[in-house]
Design an enzyme around this catalytic site. Structure first.
Site, PDB file in Angstrom:
ATOM      1  N   GLY A  46      12.121   0.169 -12.719  1.00 33.24           N
ATOM      2  CA  GLY A  46      11.128  -0.352 -11.737  1.00 33.24           C
ATOM      3  C   GLY A  46      10.479  -1.762 -12.072  1.00 33.24           C
ATOM      4  CD  GLU A 100       6.125   1.254 -16.928  1.00 30.51           C
ATOM      5  OE1 GLU A 100       6.821   1.311 -15.941  1.00 30.51           O
ATOM      6  OE2 GLU A 100       6.254   2.642 -17.148  1.00 30.51           O
ATOM      7  CG  ASP A 101       7.355   0.266 -12.093  1.00 38.21           C
ATOM      8  OD1 ASP A 101       6.900   0.894 -13.044  1.00 38.21           O
ATOM      9  OD2 ASP A 101       8.262   0.705 -11.297  1.00 38.21           O
ATOM     10  CG  ASP A 104       1.396   8.657 -10.586  1.00 39.04           C
ATOM     11  OD1 ASP A 104       0.525   9.365 -10.851  1.00 39.04           O
ATOM     12  OD2 ASP A 104       1.991   8.545  -9.662  1.00 39.04           O
ATOM     13  CE  LYS A 132       0.867   5.916  -7.713  1.00 34.88           C
ATOM     14  NZ  LYS A 132       1.794   6.834  -7.188  1.00 34.88           N
ATOM     15  CG  PHE A 153       5.328   7.908  -3.376  1.00 32.19           C
ATOM     16  CD1 PHE A 153       5.633   8.114  -4.664  1.00 32.19           C
ATOM     17  CD2 PHE A 153       6.369   7.064  -2.678  1.00 32.19           C
ATOM     18  CE1 PHE A 153       6.907   7.939  -5.278  1.00 32.19           C
ATOM     19  CE2 PHE A 153       7.871   6.932  -3.223  1.00 32.19           C
ATOM     20  CZ  PHE A 153       7.975   7.090  -4.600  1.00 32.19           C
ATOM     21  CB  VAL A 154       3.321   2.148  -3.568  1.00 34.63           C
ATOM     22  CG1 VAL A 154       2.028   2.215  -3.069  1.00 34.63           C
ATOM     23  CG2 VAL A 154       3.352   2.253  -4.879  1.00 34.63           C
ATOM     24  CG  ASP A 160      12.703   4.781  -7.224  1.00 37.42           C
ATOM     25  OD1 ASP A 160      11.745   4.540  -8.175  1.00 37.42           O
ATOM     26  OD2 ASP A 160      13.187   5.813  -7.124  1.00 37.42           O
ATOM     27  NE  ARG A 166      15.248   1.622  -8.671  1.00 38.63           N
ATOM     28  CZ  ARG A 166      14.071   2.188  -9.633  1.00 38.63           C
ATOM     29  NH1 ARG A 166      13.102   1.746  -9.559  1.00 38.63           N
ATOM     30  NH2 ARG A 166      14.399   3.560  -9.886  1.00 38.63           N
TER      31      ARG A 166
HETATM   32  P1  IMP Z   1       3.538   8.087 -15.071  1.00 37.61           P
HETATM   33  O1  IMP Z   1       4.255   8.561 -16.037  1.00 37.61           O
HETATM   34  O2  IMP Z   1       3.223   9.343 -14.314  1.00 37.61           O
HETATM   35  O3  IMP Z   1       2.592   7.352 -15.095  1.00 37.61           O
HETATM   36  O4  IMP Z   1       4.752   7.526 -14.039  1.00 37.61           O
HETATM   37  C1  IMP Z   1       5.213   6.482 -14.281  1.00 37.61           C
HETATM   38  C2  IMP Z   1       6.642   6.313 -13.370  1.00 37.61           C
HETATM   39  O5  IMP Z   1       6.775   6.886 -12.256  1.00 37.61           O
HETATM   40  C3  IMP Z   1       6.452   4.843 -12.975  1.00 37.61           C
HETATM   41  O6  IMP Z   1       6.912   3.926 -14.173  1.00 37.61           O
HETATM   42  C4  IMP Z   1       7.349   4.682 -11.901  1.00 37.61           C
HETATM   43  O7  IMP Z   1       8.732   4.594 -12.260  1.00 37.61           O
HETATM   44  C5  IMP Z   1       6.994   6.205 -11.295  1.00 37.61           C
HETATM   45  N1  IMP Z   1       6.237   6.105 -10.256  1.00 37.61           N
HETATM   46  C6  IMP Z   1       4.897   6.430 -10.396  1.00 37.61           C
HETATM   47  N2  IMP Z   1       4.165   6.444  -9.227  1.00 37.61           N
HETATM   48  C7  IMP Z   1       4.983   5.851  -8.176  1.00 37.61           C
HETATM   49  C8  IMP Z   1       4.965   5.375  -6.830  1.00 37.61           C
HETATM   50  O8  IMP Z   1       4.366   5.592  -6.288  1.00 37.61           O
HETATM   51  N3  IMP Z   1       6.222   4.919  -6.469  1.00 37.61           N
HETATM   52  C9  IMP Z   1       7.246   4.821  -7.249  1.00 37.61           C
HETATM   53  N4  IMP Z   1       7.305   5.275  -8.194  1.00 37.61           N
HETATM   54  C10 IMP Z   1       6.530   5.586  -8.913  1.00 37.61           C
HETATM   55 MG    MG Z   2       8.484   2.477 -13.970  1.00 33.48          MG
END
Ligand code: IMP
Ligand code: MG
Length: 192
Positions: A46, A100-101, A104, A132, A153-154, A160, A166
């Protein structure tokens, strides 16, 4: 509105706003790490677009490295095992910034930070394009954040939906209403 696979998305943050925010993040990093050697560790897939545009604005003595986090189900009762692939250059005693992109729940970042900490970097911070706050339940909040958004969700600018989208240069937001009623908009562009 655009459609990716089965879902509808609306433009959320356009490329000019993204690029000016990315340049602003670079300004903070350039100032905070002035005269220091930094290793940027970009988390694939990402973060590839964010990393590319951020680096064009970075004016530091730095290295850029890319990692992937591999998650797989273990056979033991301990559940999922996570490992980092691609952490090749030595980061011991270096200033490290994870790119990091989007953060979440923060659980991915927690795992990455714990694994990187084992290599004894001099310092370890995170720069995330998106965050977020409502979804976050992690231990480590990113120190540098481009956009804080609601728990939605984005897609686009590296991020992606089922591996699609992407390549989009703007960031799009899932349109919950359109996905419920499955309306067809005249300005609809279909991807795939
Ligand atoms: P986390 O472990 O829940 O913080 O999620 C991290 C990963 O989930 C990010 O690096 C993204 O690859 C993916 N992700 C989380 N939210 C989104 C979203 O809204 N769109 C796309 N990918 C997401
Ligand atoms: Mg990621």
């Amino acid at each position: 509105m655009i459609k990716i696979n089965d879902k509808y998305f609306d433009t959320f943050i356009d490329k000019n706003r993204i690029l000016s925010e990315v340049a602003q993040l670079a300004t903070f990093l350039n100032s905070d790490y002035k005269s220091q050697e930094v290793i940027f560790i970009s988390v694939l897939n990402g973060s590839f677009m964010f990393t590319s545009d951020l680096m064009k604005n970075i004016d530091l003595d730095c290295e850029v490295s890319f990692i992937k986090v591999k998650s797989y189900s273990g056979t033991s009762s301990t559940g999922d095992v996570n490992e980092i692939i691609g952490l090749t250059s030595s980061i011991t005693n270096k200033h490290v910034v994870i790119l990091e992109d989007i953060v979440d729940s923060g659980l991915t970042l927690d795992k990455i930070k714990k694994l990187i900490t084992k290599e004894n970097p001099k310092s370890l911070k995170t720069c995330a394009l998106m965050f977020k706050p409502e979804a976050f339940k992690g231990e480590f909040k990113p120190e540098y954040i481009g956009f804080s958004i609601a728990n939605e969700f984005v897609v686009g600018f590296g991020m992606d939906y089922n591996e699609k989208g992407r390549n989009l240069e703007d960031i799009y937001l899932l349109n919950k209403e359109a996905n419920q009623v499955k309306t067809k908009s005249p300005s609809l562009v279909e991807i795939n």
